[in-house]
Design a protein around this motif. Structure first.
Motif, short mmCIF file in Angstrom:
data_model
loop_
_atom_site.label_atom_id
_atom_site.label_comp_id
_atom_site.label_asym_id
_atom_site.label_seq_id
_atom_site.Cartn_x
_atom_site.Cartn_y
_atom_site.Cartn_z
N GLN A 36 7.01 8.53 27.17
CA GLN A 36 7.45 7.99 28.45
C GLN A 36 6.46 8.34 29.56
N THR A 37 6.61 7.66 30.70
CA THR A 37 5.80 8.00 31.87
C THR A 37 6.73 8.57 32.94
N GLY A 41 8.27 11.64 31.28
CA GLY A 41 7.06 11.95 30.52
C GLY A 41 6.60 13.38 30.76
N VAL A 125 -0.40 11.09 32.85
CA VAL A 125 1.03 10.90 33.13
C VAL A 125 1.46 11.86 34.25
N ASP A 128 -0.20 10.66 37.62
CA ASP A 128 0.47 9.50 38.22
C ASP A 128 1.83 9.88 38.80
N TRP A 129 2.54 10.77 38.12
CA TRP A 129 3.86 11.20 38.61
C TRP A 129 3.71 11.90 39.97
#
Ligand code: HEC
Length: 136
Positions: A36-37, A41, A125, A128-129
């Motif tokens: 998952q992202t 994630g 990941v 980006d989060w």
């Protein structure tokens, strides 16, 4: 116009193919990359690679990533007086700096210790989060 769109598409496809060719053999094992992202994630990465030392029971470095990863990291200042996760600023966040071995001098080791950091795909990941404001 239409012709240029075409050229751009072919270029993009070529680059992608090239990337696969160049980096295919260096890809990490599937366990190293979260399915998952986003926050899910990040939790996945912690579960597979960090809880051996950062569970509620072990809490090495004073960091519990098991009970509530968000509350333990976002807006929290760590033992090096640096933010663990600074919303929108992955490169200022110890969580990201540690897993990419890009943390400042005298702030301990990379995470997991001695690994040189986690896979690029997994680190992306996390990046980006945080860039996204580290939502729950
Ligand atoms: C083998 C045990 C071990 C594993 C596995 C491990 N850590 Fe750590 N971690 C530590 C120790 C010990 C410290 C404190 C010393 C240091 O900072 O190097 C620490 C410190 C940290 C810090 C700094 C906290 C602060 O106060 O700034 C972060 C962030 C961190 N770990 C994240 C992670 C993440 C994310 C993972 C998984 C990808 C991970 N760790 C895996 C042992 C571990």
């Amino acid at each position: 116009m239409r012709r240029w769109t075409h050229v751009a598409m072919i270029c993009a496809m070529t680059l992608t193919g090239c990337d696969d060719y160049l980096f295919g053999e260096l890809e990490d094992g599937p366990d190293d990359v979260p399915a998952q992202t986003g926050y899910a994630g990040v939790v996945e990465i912690a579960q597979s690679q960090c809880l051996g030392c950062h569970s509620a029971a072990t809490m090495q470095g004073g960091l519990d990533l098991e009970t509530d990863l968000h509350a333990a990291t976002v807006g929290v200042t760590g033992q090096y007086i640096l933010p663990i996760v600074l919303e929108g600023q992955p490169r200022e966040s110890m969580l990201y700096m540690k897993i990419t071995d890009s943390h400042p001098d005298n702030t301990g080791t990379d995470m997991p210790p001695g690994s040189g950091g986690i896979s690029d795909a997994a680190a992306d990941v996390v990046f980006d989060w945080i860039l996204d404001g580290a939502p729950r």
